[in-house]
Design a protein around this motif. Structure first.
Motif, mmCIF file in Angstrom:
data_model
loop_
_atom_site.group_PDB
_atom_site.id
_atom_site.type_symbol
_atom_site.label_atom_id
_atom_site.label_comp_id
_atom_site.label_asym_id
_atom_site.label_seq_id
_atom_site.Cartn_x
_atom_site.Cartn_y
_atom_site.Cartn_z
ATOM 1 N N LEU A 501 0.054 5.717 9.027
ATOM 2 C CA LEU A 501 -0.656 5.093 8.016
ATOM 3 C C LEU A 501 -0.622 6.166 6.701
ATOM 4 O O LEU A 501 -0.675 7.296 7.076
ATOM 5 C CB LEU A 501 -1.709 4.685 8.167
ATOM 6 N N PRO A 502 -0.202 5.924 5.448
ATOM 7 C CA PRO A 502 0.042 4.487 4.879
ATOM 8 C C PRO A 502 1.487 3.983 5.253
ATOM 9 O O PRO A 502 2.479 4.699 5.570
ATOM 10 C CB PRO A 502 -0.257 4.813 3.382
ATOM 11 N N ASP A 566 -12.031 -0.039 6.719
ATOM 12 C CA ASP A 566 -10.897 -0.569 6.108
ATOM 13 C C ASP A 566 -11.230 -1.502 5.044
ATOM 14 O O ASP A 566 -12.161 -2.061 5.209
ATOM 15 C CB ASP A 566 -10.154 -1.129 7.124
ATOM 16 N N GLN A 667 -1.168 1.928 -0.849
ATOM 17 C CA GLN A 667 -2.269 2.104 0.222
ATOM 18 C C GLN A 667 -2.470 3.716 0.480
ATOM 19 O O GLN A 667 -1.558 4.441 0.342
ATOM 20 C CB GLN A 667 -1.369 1.484 1.450
ATOM 21 N N ASP A 669 -5.835 6.465 2.151
ATOM 22 C CA ASP A 669 -6.711 6.703 3.080
ATOM 23 C C ASP A 669 -8.017 6.861 2.527
ATOM 24 O O ASP A 669 -7.967 7.140 1.415
ATOM 25 C CB ASP A 669 -6.646 8.050 4.019
ATOM 26 N N GLU A 673 -10.480 10.094 5.606
ATOM 27 C CA GLU A 673 -9.293 9.813 6.347
ATOM 28 C C GLU A 673 -9.564 9.100 7.735
ATOM 29 O O GLU A 673 -8.906 9.672 8.968
ATOM 30 C CB GLU A 673 -8.761 11.271 6.599
ATOM 31 N N THR A 676 -8.237 2.982 6.291
ATOM 32 C CA THR A 676 -7.206 2.615 5.232
ATOM 33 C C THR A 676 -7.846 1.574 4.190
ATOM 34 O O THR A 676 -8.454 0.585 4.279
ATOM 35 C CB THR A 676 -5.971 2.085 5.803
ATOM 36 N N TRP A 677 -7.314 2.045 2.926
ATOM 37 C CA TRP A 677 -7.485 1.323 1.636
ATOM 38 C C TRP A 677 -6.263 0.624 1.083
ATOM 39 O O TRP A 677 -5.481 1.496 0.911
ATOM 40 C CB TRP A 677 -8.367 1.987 0.640
ATOM 41 N N THR A 678 -6.171 -0.574 0.820
ATOM 42 C CA THR A 678 -4.966 -1.249 0.191
ATOM 43 C C THR A 678 -5.559 -1.617 -0.915
ATOM 44 O O THR A 678 -6.397 -2.470 -1.269
ATOM 45 C CB THR A 678 -4.347 -2.300 0.971
ATOM 46 N N TYR A 707 4.189 4.102 0.582
ATOM 47 C CA TYR A 707 2.859 4.122 0.421
ATOM 48 C C TYR A 707 2.559 3.363 -0.745
ATOM 49 O O TYR A 707 1.187 3.030 -1.359
ATOM 50 C CB TYR A 707 2.221 5.446 0.523
ATOM 51 N N THR A 726 1.796 11.319 6.558
ATOM 52 C CA THR A 726 1.344 10.059 7.290
ATOM 53 C C THR A 726 0.127 10.531 8.276
ATOM 54 O O THR A 726 0.349 11.626 8.708
ATOM 55 C CB THR A 726 2.564 9.168 8.042
#
Length: 780
Positions: A501-502, A566, A667, A669, A673, A676-678, A707, A726
């Protein structure tokens, strides 16, 4: 002499005047150009099985008839290219529709170089050929109707295949095969269902039969009179995912509105959501039970021209219970793994989800034994890859090829393997006397694989001496030159499994990281209006289909209250907090600059161009220019970039959308950390909805990567930004075998670290060897 001429003239005139009508018609056309004559000019014999063909030069829809059209192609266009090509599509029918559908209509046009005497178009329904016609429509779109045998269609999913076999008129080269194409018009390709017995949707199970419209899209219009209530957002997002899982069409969008639309076309479904008091003014025929208990049923509209799906109850808690009753039957419970991706997402065949070492035969992948007499043969299949796939830097799959080629195939011919459109391997053909391949191993690099659906194509390029001469009629020869057998196999080795991630590719492919979590993800909407709710519902619908389950979300009124969970954040860029923009690697100045009137835009662009020009001048003769040239040489020769020669990953470059971009998915963190934020954002609410509608098309959705991905106003490819740093997320139980594979892939991606570790281990080995020799070795 004069009398003889006059008598001959009178005789000819009498033959013309008194000849039978059929004789006069045949005399009008002295000879047939081997299929060049339009099929619309031929009258089928009585009792024959020939399709009815009409030619329409202008590309516009035929006039309305007395049948309801169930469109087949889930795309805006369909182009079948090369000498052989085919596409299969699923179409879901209710019991009433399957029993009364009488014919399948198809409209197509083709390249002028396609030879009609040796080219044909075939339609197959449920593995039964319903008709085949010569390809001869270079001047306009031709409409064909094939009558369907009774009982061929069945309730549920039916498979429709459109296949072409094409040959060039005059050219025998490999290059000429790329000029062959047949374009099938989705707006003219449909099943005809009698209007009076069209089998309209009557129950919730019939929602799967919503189908597509003439442009290949599926649209759900959700009418919510009180959309501004916070309680409505949770029910809408959950219901939207349930509807998406029921339909499972590749190009699904959602429109959230307050008023009932007057009409709804093919591929559209109107859904009313609200309390009984809210919906009563819109639906006079609303069941009275809605005031006392939750309901989910189809109801007639005031005009009685169609039915709409209604989810209602006395209050919002009861509506949420009704929504759960709709979603639960199609949802995949947490912890239950799936063995295949959606069969209706791309085509009508199974797409196995390969989670480790596997051996798949071509027969199980939908590739059948084929014989081919042309110059360029192509066949392919789809496989699914999990979201935690981590073997792109070192892994190799193996294609065990069972094939044969005739003695006329010359050395220099070759067999190529493509992975997602990129060439992965090539095998030359060197024998002059023909041959048979029995499980010939072809190593295929896995660097082009990505989480979710993947397309693997095999292409055989065949050169012969007859094609070099290219005698008249050589393009139409049908003697087989190449054969592919369905006993061929595709072998995937055991690969490392750890998520990164991302990773927007994993998001679009399998819905990661939201697809496997037990706790609801936070959903932040900057405002509860139609544009924002529509964009969020469309995005979550795509996630549901990709992950094979409905994602649980919990709406939040503040982005700062998300904490360590998330999250999915949807809104215009000016309304998103600076903290969110920073965590998603979006430049802070974009909040005010993106979408603002470009007063000095031309001057700024000229300044940037001048700066780039001076930069190239200075670098051209300096050491920086030489380093840049060295990097380009290393990339082209050894596929090594300077980024792979660094010990520590660099920071992500903040994304600053330019005036051409209209939609952004990013996307990152959370500050700790741990989650995950989108972020889905655009300059305005209208751009947010339009951008998400465009991204929801399957072709665009599968382009998400890195990302951040930006979509412009045109239909070009997405502007993706590869992630430099990542975070690894464990998805499998710890094991030495998986750790070894993870280390192998990481070291292959970080060459400098591999070299440093190798040098350190070599030094330690030398020191240990020297100490052992000094202690136990001989002094002389």
């Amino acid at each position: 002499m004069t009398f003889s001429i006059a008598r001959a003239a009178m005789l000819g005139l009498s033959l013309v005047l008194f000849a039978p009508a059929g004789f006069a018609q045949e005399s009008a056309v002295p000879f047939d150009m081997s299929g060049e004559r339009p099929a619309g000019d031929r009258t089928p014999e009585a009792g024959g099985n020939e399709p009815v063909v009409t030619t329409m030069p202008e590309k516009k829809a035929p006039p309305a008839d007395a049948a309801v059209r169930r469109y087949i192609i889930p795309a805006a266009s369909l182009l079948l290219g090369g000498e052989v090509d085919s596409q299969s599509f699923p179409i879901y029918l209710t019991k009433a529709q399957a029993s009364v559908a009488t014919a399948i209509h198809l409209g197509y046009s083709n390249a002028v170089v396609v030879a009609p005497e040796s080219s044909n178009l075939t339609v197959v329904v449920n593995d039964v050929s319903v008709g085949s016609v010569p390809i001869q429509s270079p001047e306009g779109t031709k409409d064909i109707r094939f009558d369907l045998p009774a009982g061929l269609l069945r309730p549920g999913v039916n498979r429709v295949t459109i296949a072409v076999a094409q040959r060039h008129r005059t050219d025998c080269t490999i290059r000429s095969t790329y000029d062959l194409w047949t374009a099938v018009d989705p707006a003219r390709t449909y099943l005809a269902v009698p209007r009076e017995t069209d089998g309209r949707l009557l129950t919730a199970d019939d929602i799967a039969a919503i189908g597509v419209g003439p442009e290949g899209r599926t649209r759900f219009t959700m009418v919510v009179p009180e959309m501004g209530q916070p309680a409505a957002a949770s029910a809408l997002m959950r219901l939207g995912q349930g509807l998406a899982l029921m339909a499972k069409m590749p190009n699904q969008t959602f429109d959230v509105v307050e008023t009932l639309p007057k009409t709804a076309g093919p591929g559209d479904l109107t859904v009313l959501v609200g309390t009984a008091d809210d919906l009563s003014p819109l639906l006079p025929d609303l069941p009275a039970t809605a005031r006392s208990s939750a309901i989910s049923t189809f109801v007639d509209t005031p005009s009685a021209d169609r039915k709409v799906f209604v989810v209602s109850g006395p209050d919002w808690p009861s509506i949420e219970a009704a929504v759960e009753g709709i979603v639960s039957p199609v949802d995949r419970p947490p912890g239950v793994n799936r063995e295949a991706l959606s069969v209706r997402q791309r085509n009508a065949s199974e797409m196995p989800l390969v989670t480790g070492e596997a051996l798949l035969t071509f027969a199980s992948l939908g590739v059948r034994t084929s014989e081919f007499g042309g110059r360029r043969f192509r066949a392919g299949f789809d496989i699914g890859i999990p979201s935690d796939f981590y073997a792109g830097a070192y892994g190799e799959a193996t294609l065990l090829l069972d094939a044969a080629y005739s003695a006329e195939v010359l050395p220099g011919s070759h067999v190529d393997v493509y992975v997602n459109g990129s060439i992965a391997s090539t095998v030359p053909i060197t024998s002059r006397n023909g041959g048979i391949f029995r499980h010939l191993p072809i190593r295929v690099t896995m660097r082009h694989l990505r989480p979710g659906p993947n397309r693997i194509d095999l292409e055989a390029v065949l050169m012969t001496r007859a094609d070099t001469v290219c005698a008249p009629g050589a393009t139409a020869l049908a003697e087989p030159r190449f054969a592919l057998f369905d006993s061929s196999e595709f072998r995937l080795p055991r690969f490392a499994r750890i998520a990164q991630l991302p990773n927007l590719a994993a998001l679009s492919g399998t819905g990661f990281p939201y697809n496997g979590q037990a706790d609801p993800a936070a959903l932040y909407l900057d405002r509860l209006d139609g544009d924002t709710l529509s964009a969020a519902a469309t995005f979550l619908g795509k996630l549901a289909v990709s992950s094979g389950r409905a994602i649980r979300v919990r709406p939040e009124t503040s982005a700062l209250a998300i904490s360590g969970r998330d999250a999915i954040l949807v809104g215009t860029i000016s309304q998103l907090p600076p903290l969110v923009l920073g965590q998603a690697h979006i430049a802070a100045e974009s909040a005010s600059a993106w979408g603002a009137p470009a007063s000095g835009g031309s001057q700024q662009g000229a300044t940037q161009e001048a700066f780039a020009e001076w930069q190239s001048r200075v670098r051209g003769g300096s050491w920086r220019g030489q380093i840049s040239a060295l990097e380009s040489w290393l990339q082209a020769t050894f596929d090594i970039s300077f980024s792979s020669l660094s010990l520590l990953p660099g920071a992500e470059t903040p994304v600053a959308p330019d005036e051409k971009a209209r939609f952004l998915v990013a996307q990152g963190d959370n500050p700790e950390e741990t989650a995950t934020w989108t972020v889905l954002t655009a300059p305005s609410g209208a751009a947010l909805k339009a951008g998400m509608d465009d991204l929801a098309q399957d072709v665009r959705w599968q382009q998400l990567d890195g990302y951040a991905s930006l979509a412009g106003e045109d239909a070009g490819a997405l502007d993706t930004r590869a992630a430099a740093r990542t975070r690894f997320v464990t998805t499998q139980p710890w094991s030495f075998a998986n750790l070894r594979l993870i280390a192998a892939n990481w070291l292959s991606s970080n060459i400098l670290a591999y070299a440093a570790i190798f040098c350190v281990l070599s030094i330690l080995l030398g020191i240990a060897t020297s100490g052992l020799l000094r202690r136990f070795g001989r002094s002389s």
